[in-house]
Design a protein around this motif. Structure first.
Motif, PDB file in Angstrom:
ATOM      1  N   LEU A  25       4.072  17.973  24.984  1.00  0.00           N
ATOM      2  CA  LEU A  25       3.696  19.017  24.036  1.00  0.00           C
ATOM      3  C   LEU A  25       4.664  20.187  24.154  1.00  0.00           C
ATOM      4  CD1 LEU A  25       1.713  20.549  22.091  1.00  0.00           C
ATOM      5  CD2 LEU A  25       0.499  21.290  24.163  1.00  0.00           C
ATOM      6  N   ALA A  26       5.329  20.514  23.034  1.00  0.00           N
ATOM      7  CA  ALA A  26       6.204  21.693  22.969  1.00  0.00           C
ATOM      8  C   ALA A  26       5.627  22.657  21.950  1.00  0.00           C
ATOM      9  CB  ALA A  26       7.616  21.284  22.565  1.00  0.00           C
ATOM     10  N   THR A  27       5.536  23.931  22.320  1.00  0.00           N
ATOM     11  CA  THR A  27       4.967  24.931  21.421  1.00  0.00           C
ATOM     12  C   THR A  27       5.999  25.996  21.083  1.00  0.00           C
ATOM     13  OG1 THR A  27       4.127  26.279  23.269  1.00  0.00           O
ATOM     14  CG2 THR A  27       2.639  24.618  22.321  1.00  0.00           C
ATOM     15  N   ALA A  28       5.792  26.620  19.919  1.00  0.00           N
ATOM     16  CA  ALA A  28       6.694  27.657  19.431  1.00  0.00           C
ATOM     17  C   ALA A  28       5.862  28.829  18.908  1.00  0.00           C
ATOM     18  CB  ALA A  28       7.576  27.113  18.315  1.00  0.00           C
ATOM     19  N   THR A  29       6.259  30.038  19.256  1.00  0.00           N
ATOM     20  CA  THR A  29       5.612  31.228  18.723  1.00  0.00           C
ATOM     21  C   THR A  29       6.516  32.425  18.944  1.00  0.00           C
ATOM     22  OG1 THR A  29       3.532  32.477  18.635  1.00  0.00           O
ATOM     23  CG2 THR A  29       4.382  31.932  20.824  1.00  0.00           C
ATOM     24  N   THR A  30       6.184  33.518  18.261  1.00  0.00           N
ATOM     25  CA  THR A  30       6.916  34.770  18.456  1.00  0.00           C
ATOM     26  C   THR A  30       6.331  35.558  19.612  1.00  0.00           C
ATOM     27  OG1 THR A  30       7.453  34.844  16.102  1.00  0.00           O
ATOM     28  CG2 THR A  30       7.672  36.901  17.330  1.00  0.00           C
ATOM     29  N   GLN A  31       5.008  35.720  19.628  1.00  0.00           N
ATOM     30  CA  GLN A  31       4.338  36.427  20.718  1.00  0.00           C
ATOM     31  C   GLN A  31       3.067  35.688  21.073  1.00  0.00           C
ATOM     32  OE1 GLN A  31       4.367  40.516  18.873  1.00  0.00           O
ATOM     33  NE2 GLN A  31       5.285  41.073  20.808  1.00  0.00           N
ATOM     34  N   ASN A  32       2.960  35.299  22.327  1.00  0.00           N
ATOM     35  CA  ASN A  32       1.822  34.513  22.786  1.00  0.00           C
ATOM     36  C   ASN A  32       0.560  35.376  22.881  1.00  0.00           C
ATOM     37  OD1 ASN A  32       0.332  32.391  23.823  1.00  0.00           O
ATOM     38  ND2 ASN A  32       1.061  32.671  25.919  1.00  0.00           N
ATOM     39  N   ASP A  33      -0.581  34.718  23.047  1.00  0.00           N
ATOM     40  CA  ASP A  33      -1.828  35.433  23.288  1.00  0.00           C
ATOM     41  C   ASP A  33      -1.730  36.271  24.561  1.00  0.00           C
ATOM     42  OD1 ASP A  33      -3.295  34.274  21.100  1.00  0.00           O
ATOM     43  OD2 ASP A  33      -3.495  32.438  22.260  1.00  0.00           O
ATOM     44  N   LEU A  34      -1.148  35.696  25.586  1.00  0.00           N
ATOM     45  CA  LEU A  34      -1.050  36.331  26.901  1.00  0.00           C
ATOM     46  C   LEU A  34       0.415  36.485  27.296  1.00  0.00           C
ATOM     47  CD1 LEU A  34      -3.697  34.092  28.752  1.00  0.00           C
ATOM     48  CD2 LEU A  34      -4.108  36.300  27.632  1.00  0.00           C
ATOM     49  N   MET A  35       0.684  37.403  28.222  1.00  0.00           N
ATOM     50  CA  MET A  35       2.037  37.478  28.788  1.00  0.00           C
ATOM     51  C   MET A  35       2.303  36.263  29.660  1.00  0.00           C
ATOM     52  SD  MET A  35       2.326  41.487  29.814  1.00  0.00           S
ATOM     53  CE  MET A  35       2.111  42.781  28.586  1.00  0.00           C
ATOM     54  N   VAL A  36       1.306  35.836  30.389  1.00  0.00           N
ATOM     55  CA  VAL A  36       1.380  34.680  31.277  1.00  0.00           C
ATOM     56  C   VAL A  36       0.000  34.034  31.285  1.00  0.00           C
ATOM     57  CG1 VAL A  36       1.781  33.891  33.647  1.00  0.00           C
ATOM     58  CG2 VAL A  36       3.089  35.840  32.753  1.00  0.00           C
ATOM     59  N   PRO A  37      -0.117  32.721  31.191  1.00  0.00           N
ATOM     60  CA  PRO A  37       0.922  31.695  31.074  1.00  0.00           C
ATOM     61  C   PRO A  37       1.376  31.506  29.632  1.00  0.00           C
ATOM     62  CG  PRO A  37      -1.214  30.656  31.192  1.00  0.00           C
ATOM     63  CD  PRO A  37      -1.458  32.134  31.348  1.00  0.00           C
ATOM     64  N   GLY A  38       2.205  30.485  29.407  1.00  0.00           N
ATOM     65  CA  GLY A  38       2.772  30.232  28.090  1.00  0.00           C
ATOM     66  C   GLY A  38       1.780  29.613  27.122  1.00  0.00           C
ATOM     67  N   LEU A  39       2.171  29.593  25.825  1.00  0.00           N
ATOM     68  CA  LEU A  39       1.300  29.068  24.781  1.00  0.00           C
ATOM     69  C   LEU A  39       0.986  27.590  24.997  1.00  0.00           C
ATOM     70  CD1 LEU A  39      -0.251  29.175  22.135  1.00  0.00           C
ATOM     71  CD2 LEU A  39       1.925  28.896  20.913  1.00  0.00           C
ATOM     72  N   ALA A  40       1.944  26.827  25.506  1.00  0.00           N
ATOM     73  CA  ALA A  40       1.690  25.392  25.691  1.00  0.00           C
ATOM     74  C   ALA A  40       0.509  25.159  26.622  1.00  0.00           C
ATOM     75  CB  ALA A  40       2.942  24.691  26.214  1.00  0.00           C
ATOM     76  N   SER A  41       0.364  25.984  27.635  1.00  0.00           N
ATOM     77  CA  SER A  41      -0.787  25.854  28.541  1.00  0.00           C
ATOM     78  C   SER A  41      -2.085  26.161  27.802  1.00  0.00           C
ATOM     79  CB  SER A  41      -0.627  26.783  29.743  1.00  0.00           C
ATOM     80  OG  SER A  41       0.463  26.398  30.553  1.00  0.00           O
ATOM     81  N   GLY A  42      -2.087  27.260  27.033  1.00  0.00           N
ATOM     82  CA  GLY A  42      -3.283  27.622  26.293  1.00  0.00           C
ATOM     83  C   GLY A  42      -3.665  26.588  25.254  1.00  0.00           C
ATOM     84  N   LEU A  43      -2.673  26.063  24.542  1.00  0.00           N
ATOM     85  CA  LEU A  43      -2.949  25.047  23.525  1.00  0.00           C
ATOM     86  C   LEU A  43      -3.407  23.750  24.172  1.00  0.00           C
ATOM     87  CD1 LEU A  43      -3.053  23.950  20.698  1.00  0.00           C
ATOM     88  CD2 LEU A  43      -0.561  23.696  20.732  1.00  0.00           C
ATOM     89  N   HIS A  44      -2.789  23.383  25.280  1.00  0.00           N
ATOM     90  CA  HIS A  44      -3.218  22.179  25.986  1.00  0.00           C
ATOM     91  C   HIS A  44      -4.702  22.281  26.345  1.00  0.00           C
ATOM     92  CE1 HIS A  44      -2.906  19.504  29.838  1.00  0.00           C
ATOM     93  NE2 HIS A  44      -3.475  18.857  28.836  1.00  0.00           N
ATOM     94  N   ALA A  45      -5.103  23.425  26.872  1.00  0.00           N
ATOM     95  CA  ALA A  45      -6.501  23.609  27.279  1.00  0.00           C
ATOM     96  C   ALA A  45      -7.459  23.549  26.090  1.00  0.00           C
ATOM     97  CB  ALA A  45      -6.651  24.942  28.007  1.00  0.00           C
ATOM     98  N   ALA A  46      -7.005  24.019  24.925  1.00  0.00           N
ATOM     99  CA  ALA A  46      -7.887  24.111  23.754  1.00  0.00           C
ATOM    100  C   ALA A  46      -7.897  22.850  22.907  1.00  0.00           C
ATOM    101  CB  ALA A  46      -7.449  25.296  22.889  1.00  0.00           C
ATOM    102  N   SER A  47      -6.991  21.911  23.170  1.00  0.00           N
ATOM    103  CA  SER A  47      -6.742  20.824  22.214  1.00  0.00           C
ATOM    104  C   SER A  47      -7.408  19.499  22.531  1.00  0.00           C
ATOM    105  CB  SER A  47      -5.234  20.579  22.125  1.00  0.00           C
ATOM    106  OG  SER A  47      -4.746  20.104  23.377  1.00  0.00           O
ATOM    107  N   GLY A  48      -7.928  19.329  23.744  1.00  0.00           N
ATOM    108  CA  GLY A  48      -8.493  18.040  24.111  1.00  0.00           C
ATOM    109  C   GLY A  48      -7.456  17.008  24.505  1.00  0.00           C
ATOM    110  N   LEU A  49      -6.220  17.435  24.693  1.00  0.00           N
ATOM    111  CA  LEU A  49      -5.182  16.513  25.136  1.00  0.00           C
ATOM    112  C   LEU A  49      -5.339  16.217  26.622  1.00  0.00           C
ATOM    113  CD1 LEU A  49      -2.162  18.166  23.286  1.00  0.00           C
ATOM    114  CD2 LEU A  49      -3.009  15.849  22.857  1.00  0.00           C
ATOM    115  N   PRO A  50      -4.894  15.028  27.083  1.00  0.00           N
ATOM    116  CA  PRO A  50      -4.980  14.681  28.503  1.00  0.00           C
ATOM    117  C   PRO A  50      -3.887  15.407  29.292  1.00  0.00           C
ATOM    118  CG  PRO A  50      -3.779  12.994  27.335  1.00  0.00           C
ATOM    119  CD  PRO A  50      -4.235  13.977  26.286  1.00  0.00           C
ATOM    120  N   PRO A  51      -3.841  15.247  30.602  1.00  0.00           N
ATOM    121  CA  PRO A  51      -2.713  15.792  31.366  1.00  0.00           C
ATOM    122  C   PRO A  51      -1.389  15.282  30.789  1.00  0.00           C
ATOM    123  CG  PRO A  51      -4.442  15.106  32.855  1.00  0.00           C
ATOM    124  CD  PRO A  51      -4.846  14.640  31.478  1.00  0.00           C
ATOM    125  N   LEU A  52      -0.439  16.188  30.586  1.00  0.00           N
ATOM    126  CA  LEU A  52       0.832  15.805  29.966  1.00  0.00           C
ATOM    127  C   LEU A  52       1.893  16.847  30.291  1.00  0.00           C
ATOM    128  CD1 LEU A  52       0.608  16.425  26.065  1.00  0.00           C
ATOM    129  CD2 LEU A  52      -0.521  17.791  27.787  1.00  0.00           C
TER     130      LEU A  52
END
Length: 379
Positions: free
Chosen positions: A88-115
């Protein structure tokens, strides 16, 4: 090994917001500011857009939730099991948080397995960075299926409370042009694509032939910025260099800015990249069937067309595919919105060439990607 775009999806929050209603969402600063907004709307040509912010300034959304909703749409139509995705690769201008990155947040919200994940943060061209990252992972044999997702939530930065009491506010209730322009141009949403090592077994896919992305930050100062304040000498003072957070906020360090004059100075460089690809034989302007060019304003598109015509490398205007005027400028999600809308449009046939272009004004980036339409049943 090849990489193919085999699926896509998008999510735009809420109902489309008209030009007349948008001030209720980004908030009212002054009658003078609204006049400047109407001038900006005439230039950018956008007629409707979507906001994840309610008109009272509240929201239930985050970038991660917007991206997860786009993936729900993607998986709902692709038929692929989420457990088959390895990257999973994510792209954004400004993330929800300073840390961690959007890919972590999206992974947690998406129902995807460990990847495996990668968070790409720039401006619009971060979408192409994410797409190339996913394509390389697949073509290298690291993963059979990968996702590239772009998401933006710009409206949260445009509410009056982000400007009142700061150095950005003029006495007449207006903002400097570099701040006002973006309030009336950017909007919210998410979209993404599925990249696999073979075409979809049924229907059309896009074979990724090549992706070219180059930065010209060695020639340009930052143009679209957030998180800093001009130092008066051509540089920026990062927000973290202020003695206190309150002083950084008062100086306007957390506001999005766009130097429109610098933006237009980048046009020849963006066009020069196309001319380079033409000279190298990678692009034949007459052989492109669909040109998906991300641009922020109709006036900018008109200038791009004029310069390309003079340079002799204009892709015929009837082959330009855009959704800007109905869906707005959604930054890092825009490329994926274009691809998803094209794939749903019914305009594609096997063998056609699709050229994607994403210019970025952050500090001057230009990205192009060439794809070929393939029919899985004939592959």
């Amino acid at each position: 090994m090849r990489a193919y775009v085999t699926g896509s999806g998008q999510f735009l929050p809420g109902e489309p917001v008209s030009n007349a209603a948008m001030v209720d969402y980004i908030g009212r600063l002054s009658p003078q500011a609204e006049r400047l907004g109407r001038l900006t709307l005439r230039r950018n040509g956008i007629r409707s857009r979507h906001y994840a912010m309610r008109s009272d300034g509240t929201t239930d959304w985050t970038l991660a939730k917007l991206g997860a909703a786009a993936l729900d749409d993607l998986f709902g139509r692709s038929g692929l099991d989420r457990r088959e995705v390895g990257y999973l690769a994510t792209a954004t201008t400004q993330n929800d948080l300073m840390v961690p990155g959007l890919a972590s947040g999206l992974h947690a919200a998406s129902g995807l397995p460990p990847l495996e994940i990668a968070s790409l943060q720039s401006v619009c061209a971060s979408a192409m960075m994410a797409l190339k990252s996913a394509a390389l992972q697949v073509s290298a044999g690291e993963h059979a299926a990968a996702l590239a997702v772009g998401a933006e939530f710009s409206s949260r930065y445009f509410r009056p409370g982000h400007y009142h009491g700061t150095a950005a506010m003029n006495t007449d209730g207006t903002l400097p042009g570099d701040a006002e322009f973006l309030r009336w141009t950017l909007s919210d949403g998410a979209a993404g694509v599925l990249v696999e090592d073979s075409p979809a077994p049924h229907g059309l896919s896009l074979r990724i032939d090549w992706i070219s992305l180059r930065s010209f930050a060695d020639r340009f100062a930052p143009c679209m910025t957030g998180g800093g304040v001009a130092d008066g000498q051509g540089g920026l003072i990062p927000w973290s260099h202020f003695p206190t957070i309150a002083e950084a906020a008062q100086a306007g360090a957390f506001q999005l800015r766009q130097d429109v004059e610098a933006l237009h100075r980048m046009l020849p460089v963006w066009l020069g990249e196309l001319m380079r690809l033409v000279d190298e034989g990678r692009v034949d302007p007459t052989g492109v069937d669909h040109f998906l060019c991300h641009f922020s304003a109709r006036s900018l598109r008109d200038e791009m067309v004029a310069q390309a015509r003079k340079a002799g490398c204009l892709i015929p205007e009837e082959r330009w595919f855009t959704n800007l005027y109905e869906k707005g400028n959604v930054g890092a999600a825009s490329l994926f919105l274009l691809l998803d809308d094209l794939l749903r449009s019914g305009q594609l046939t096997a063998g056609q060439k699709v050229l994607c272009a994403v210019p970025e004004s952050g500090q001057c980036v230009m990205a192009y990607a060439m794809m070929t339409v393939v029919d899985g049943e004939e592959a």
